[in-house]
Design a protein around this motif. Sequence first.
Motif, PDB file in Angstrom:
ATOM      1  N   GLY A  11     -15.013 -12.662 -20.038  1.00 23.25           N
ATOM      2  CA  GLY A  11     -14.541 -13.881 -20.533  1.00 23.25           C
ATOM      3  C   GLY A  11     -12.998 -13.921 -21.123  1.00 23.25           C
ATOM      4  N   GLN A  12     -12.243 -12.754 -21.089  1.00 24.78           N
ATOM      5  CA  GLN A  12     -11.095 -12.388 -21.866  1.00 24.78           C
ATOM      6  C   GLN A  12     -10.077 -11.889 -20.902  1.00 24.78           C
ATOM      7  OE1 GLN A  12     -11.805 -10.257 -25.306  1.00 24.78           O
ATOM      8  NE2 GLN A  12     -12.611 -11.904 -26.416  1.00 24.78           N
ATOM      9  N   TRP A  13      -8.869 -12.157 -21.089  1.00 19.95           N
ATOM     10  CA  TRP A  13      -7.798 -11.320 -20.129  1.00 19.95           C
ATOM     11  C   TRP A  13      -7.397 -10.102 -20.931  1.00 19.95           C
ATOM     12  CZ3 TRP A  13      -6.707 -12.861 -15.624  1.00 19.95           C
ATOM     13  CH2 TRP A  13      -6.803 -14.082 -15.124  1.00 19.95           C
ATOM     14  N   VAL A  14      -7.415  -8.948 -20.341  1.00 20.77           N
ATOM     15  CA  VAL A  14      -7.681  -7.631 -20.879  1.00 20.77           C
ATOM     16  C   VAL A  14      -6.438  -6.785 -20.260  1.00 20.77           C
ATOM     17  CG1 VAL A  14     -10.119  -7.753 -21.754  1.00 20.77           C
ATOM     18  CG2 VAL A  14      -9.467  -6.750 -19.614  1.00 20.77           C
ATOM     19  N   THR A  15      -5.984  -5.959 -21.223  1.00 20.81           N
ATOM     20  CA  THR A  15      -4.900  -4.916 -20.551  1.00 20.81           C
ATOM     21  C   THR A  15      -5.491  -3.905 -19.699  1.00 20.81           C
ATOM     22  OG1 THR A  15      -3.464  -5.446 -22.224  1.00 20.81           O
ATOM     23  CG2 THR A  15      -3.123  -3.332 -20.891  1.00 20.81           C
ATOM     24  N   SER A  16      -5.080  -3.603 -18.601  1.00 21.78           N
ATOM     25  CA  SER A  16      -5.806  -2.612 -17.671  1.00 21.78           C
ATOM     26  C   SER A  16      -6.314  -1.212 -18.687  1.00 21.78           C
ATOM     27  CB  SER A  16      -5.153  -2.280 -16.577  1.00 21.78           C
ATOM     28  OG  SER A  16      -6.114  -1.451 -15.728  1.00 21.78           O
ATOM     29  N   ILE A  17      -7.230  -0.450 -18.550  1.00 23.28           N
ATOM     30  CA  ILE A  17      -7.607   0.736 -19.078  1.00 23.28           C
ATOM     31  C   ILE A  17      -7.052   1.779 -18.575  1.00 23.28           C
ATOM     32  CG2 ILE A  17      -9.454   2.224 -19.972  1.00 23.28           C
ATOM     33  CD1 ILE A  17     -11.292  -0.582 -19.816  1.00 23.28           C
ATOM     34  N   ASP A  18      -6.800   1.660 -17.179  1.00 26.91           N
ATOM     35  CA  ASP A  18      -6.258   2.777 -16.473  1.00 26.91           C
ATOM     36  C   ASP A  18      -5.670   1.874 -15.305  1.00 26.91           C
ATOM     37  OD1 ASP A  18      -8.457   1.712 -15.097  1.00 26.91           O
ATOM     38  OD2 ASP A  18      -9.509   3.683 -14.810  1.00 26.91           O
ATOM     39  N   GLY A  19      -4.891   2.778 -14.483  1.00 23.98           N
ATOM     40  CA  GLY A  19      -4.607   2.493 -13.012  1.00 23.98           C
ATOM     41  C   GLY A  19      -3.050   2.327 -13.151  1.00 23.98           C
ATOM     42  N   ARG A  20      -2.501   1.638 -12.257  1.00 23.69           N
ATOM     43  CA  ARG A  20      -0.918   1.642 -12.114  1.00 23.69           C
ATOM     44  C   ARG A  20      -0.284   0.282 -11.551  1.00 23.69           C
ATOM     45  NH1 ARG A  20       0.289   2.120  -6.600  1.00 23.69           N
ATOM     46  NH2 ARG A  20      -1.410   2.783  -5.404  1.00 23.69           N
ATOM     47  N   GLU A  21       0.863  -0.042 -11.982  1.00 22.57           N
ATOM     48  CA  GLU A  21       1.507  -1.327 -11.781  1.00 22.57           C
ATOM     49  C   GLU A  21       2.061  -1.226 -10.177  1.00 22.57           C
ATOM     50  OE1 GLU A  21       4.118  -2.740 -14.362  1.00 22.57           O
ATOM     51  OE2 GLU A  21       2.560  -3.042 -15.972  1.00 22.57           O
ATOM     52  N   VAL A  22       1.922  -2.413  -9.504  1.00 16.58           N
ATOM     53  CA  VAL A  22       2.466  -2.533  -8.302  1.00 16.58           C
ATOM     54  C   VAL A  22       3.302  -4.123  -8.258  1.00 16.58           C
ATOM     55  CG1 VAL A  22       0.919  -1.069  -7.102  1.00 16.58           C
ATOM     56  CG2 VAL A  22       0.388  -3.282  -6.998  1.00 16.58           C
ATOM     57  N   GLU A  23       4.123  -4.029  -7.289  1.00 16.43           N
ATOM     58  CA  GLU A  23       4.786  -5.275  -7.184  1.00 16.43           C
ATOM     59  C   GLU A  23       4.413  -6.159  -6.029  1.00 16.43           C
ATOM     60  OE1 GLU A  23       8.795  -4.165  -6.841  1.00 16.43           O
ATOM     61  OE2 GLU A  23       9.156  -4.465  -8.893  1.00 16.43           O
ATOM     62  N   VAL A  24       3.972  -7.431  -6.038  1.00 13.71           N
ATOM     63  CA  VAL A  24       3.637  -8.625  -5.286  1.00 13.71           C
ATOM     64  C   VAL A  24       4.905  -8.902  -4.146  1.00 13.71           C
ATOM     65  CG1 VAL A  24       2.195 -10.402  -4.409  1.00 13.71           C
ATOM     66  CG2 VAL A  24       1.359  -8.700  -6.330  1.00 13.71           C
ATOM     67  N   GLU A  25       4.892  -9.199  -3.139  1.00 11.37           N
ATOM     68  CA  GLU A  25       6.174  -9.508  -2.225  1.00 11.37           C
ATOM     69  C   GLU A  25       5.882 -10.823  -1.765  1.00 11.37           C
ATOM     70  OE1 GLU A  25       8.318  -7.164   1.032  1.00 11.37           O
ATOM     71  OE2 GLU A  25       6.758  -7.926   1.976  1.00 11.37           O
ATOM     72  N   ASN A  26       6.968 -11.605  -1.603  1.00  7.44           N
ATOM     73  CA  ASN A  26       6.649 -12.843  -0.658  1.00  7.44           C
ATOM     74  C   ASN A  26       6.994 -12.426   0.916  1.00  7.44           C
ATOM     75  OD1 ASN A  26       7.414 -15.384   0.623  1.00  7.44           O
ATOM     76  ND2 ASN A  26       8.231 -16.328  -1.170  1.00  7.44           N
ATOM     77  N   PRO A  27       6.348 -12.662   1.725  1.00 13.24           N
ATOM     78  CA  PRO A  27       6.649 -12.074   2.990  1.00 13.24           C
ATOM     79  C   PRO A  27       7.662 -12.893   3.685  1.00 13.24           C
ATOM     80  CG  PRO A  27       4.465 -13.234   3.158  1.00 13.24           C
ATOM     81  CD  PRO A  27       4.955 -13.055   1.348  1.00 13.24           C
ATOM     82  N   SER A  28       7.897 -14.202   3.095  1.00 13.87           N
ATOM     83  CA  SER A  28       9.043 -14.933   3.819  1.00 13.87           C
ATOM     84  C   SER A  28      10.544 -14.322   3.336  1.00 13.87           C
ATOM     85  CB  SER A  28       8.786 -16.325   3.467  1.00 13.87           C
ATOM     86  OG  SER A  28       7.952 -17.067   3.931  1.00 13.87           O
ATOM     87  N   THR A  29      10.584 -13.773   2.446  1.00 16.32           N
ATOM     88  CA  THR A  29      11.705 -13.571   2.002  1.00 16.32           C
ATOM     89  C   THR A  29      11.861 -11.917   1.596  1.00 16.32           C
ATOM     90  OG1 THR A  29      11.195 -13.779  -0.494  1.00 16.32           O
ATOM     91  CG2 THR A  29      12.009 -15.542   0.701  1.00 16.32           C
ATOM     92  N   GLU A  30      10.550 -11.119   1.318  1.00 16.16           N
ATOM     93  CA  GLU A  30      10.664  -9.807   1.113  1.00 16.16           C
ATOM     94  C   GLU A  30      11.145  -9.564  -0.220  1.00 16.16           C
ATOM     95  OE1 GLU A  30      12.030  -6.819   4.104  1.00 16.16           O
ATOM     96  OE2 GLU A  30      12.331  -8.604   5.703  1.00 16.16           O
ATOM     97  N   LYS A  31      11.097 -10.795  -1.156  1.00 16.58           N
ATOM     98  CA  LYS A  31      11.496 -10.388  -2.604  1.00 16.58           C
ATOM     99  C   LYS A  31      10.051 -10.139  -3.128  1.00 16.58           C
ATOM    100  CE  LYS A  31      15.799 -13.174  -2.352  1.00 16.58           C
ATOM    101  NZ  LYS A  31      16.445 -14.203  -2.855  1.00 16.58           N
ATOM    102  N   LYS A  32      10.426  -9.247  -4.310  1.00 11.39           N
ATOM    103  CA  LYS A  32       9.161  -9.184  -5.222  1.00 11.39           C
ATOM    104  C   LYS A  32       9.091 -10.557  -6.056  1.00 11.39           C
ATOM    105  CE  LYS A  32       9.377  -4.976  -3.660  1.00 11.39           C
ATOM    106  NZ  LYS A  32       8.455  -4.847  -2.131  1.00 11.39           N
ATOM    107  N   ILE A  33       7.714 -10.966  -6.250  1.00  9.09           N
ATOM    108  CA  ILE A  33       7.443 -12.081  -7.044  1.00  9.09           C
ATOM    109  C   ILE A  33       6.392 -12.073  -8.137  1.00  9.09           C
ATOM    110  CG2 ILE A  33       8.088 -13.628  -4.989  1.00  9.09           C
ATOM    111  CD1 ILE A  33       4.971 -14.017  -4.702  1.00  9.09           C
ATOM    112  N   ALA A  34       5.812 -10.892  -8.256  1.00 16.01           N
ATOM    113  CA  ALA A  34       4.789 -10.483  -9.389  1.00 16.01           C
ATOM    114  C   ALA A  34       4.335  -9.220  -9.686  1.00 16.01           C
ATOM    115  CB  ALA A  34       3.765 -11.436  -9.037  1.00 16.01           C
TER     116      ALA A  34
END
Length: 477
Positions: A11-34
């Motif tokens: 029931g809460q938004w929590v910061t990741s305990i572990d893991g790594r950040e990755v970028e999400v791409e818009n496939p129409s533009t190949e630009k990173k969006i998130a």
Amino acid sequence: MQDATRHYINGQWVTSIDGREVEVENPSTEKKIATITLGGVAVADAAVAAAKAAFPAWAATDPLGRIAALERLMEVYKGQAEDMAQAISFEMGAPIALAKTAQVGAGAGHLKNTIRAAKAFAFERPLGDHAPGDVILYEPVGVCALITPWNWPMNQVMLKLAPALAAGCTVVLKPSELSPLSAILLAEMIDAAGFPPGVFNLVNGDGAGVGAHLTAHPDVDMVSFTGSTRAGVAISKAAAETVKRVSLELGGKGANIIFADADEKAVARGVRHCFNNTGQYCNAPTRMLVERSIYDAAVETARVAAGKTEVGPADVEGRQIGPVVSGVQFNRIQYYLKQGIDEGARLVAGGMGKPDGLSTGHFVRPTVFADVTPDMTIWREEIFGPVLTMTPFDTEEEAIALANDTPYGLTNYVQTPDKSRARRVARRLRSGMVEMNGKFGGAGTPFGGMKQSGTGREGGVWGLEEFLEVKAVSDWG
């Protein structure tokens, strides 16, 4: 660029305990969006623990109470349909018109059909007149891991999530890392709808990390997975260690059998259907089998239809097909196009490379191959792109044999006004679904396949039963 690095747990938004950040791409533009965080073992364990703790109370909730929660979710979902369409279009390249209608509409439709099925479902019923004291109880399986793909984000999430919650299960959702934004928005909707903490949990991650850990987790009672057959095999092996229930919706290589008496729009309709969502769906009619007397004309019709198929960016209003989801997927399709050419298939339309004027973005040329034979790679393997293969046949028996000549068995298609023949062929096709004469199955129809296309069924009452255990009790009355 949007920051979407948190997970939704208990029931809460929590910061990741572990893991790594990755970028999400818009496939129409190949630009990173998130930016998202691919969680690891620790965050997956936290989500499972939350679902396990919430299970007893949610399972004991009256079915009408669970249905009421889903109805609240429906109202929130409808109110944010535009936001959902934009998220899906940006993250996986569905043209905005398709995202607003089919993509978002599929999620709403499955939620609506689940509510309808749950209201009519008898969770407690007598065994029969011969045993008046015996009762059959339908009870939730338990904690469920839902692992979903990128190609129809809300279609696949809601096919699993809605019946799991209606049945009384608690869930951990791991959406595809290629299309996480729509799932994050759905988590916000679930939070707004007031589900109890821990009933729904969202963990972003990849298949090798969070996905594999959830599959083998001893406190996960069921895995419902949609994706490749290769991954489905790995999940089945991992789940066997704890004898958990597994439901799999995997690949396909659908045959579209067009008899000489088919309606005049059958071929062009089949081409459009194959190219829908840029060919990125498992039940696409990618193998067109045409009776020889009309084969040459059909090839020409397919060539013209492919040539008229517009390709363009997802944010442009129109009937175009968009890009494929990623550079990896683009390269995979190029490999299959080269295989088709090298192995002797006749290239009728499209081919390798990008469409003219679309140098940026993962755009693929709508392609038709003729004279494809069963020994060719493009006949046997799922391409997952706007690529149609065409093959002639002489007899009904040959058409059935060709259609069944595949390790897959998800959806096949039959085009003929001859009802006797259509029914005869449908009975002999080895697939979980058969669509005839361009008519889609009705609301709540069971979705699933045979052979290497998977196990289990999704949708309607069949989808609800996937998440229920059957308990027999004597001397109840």
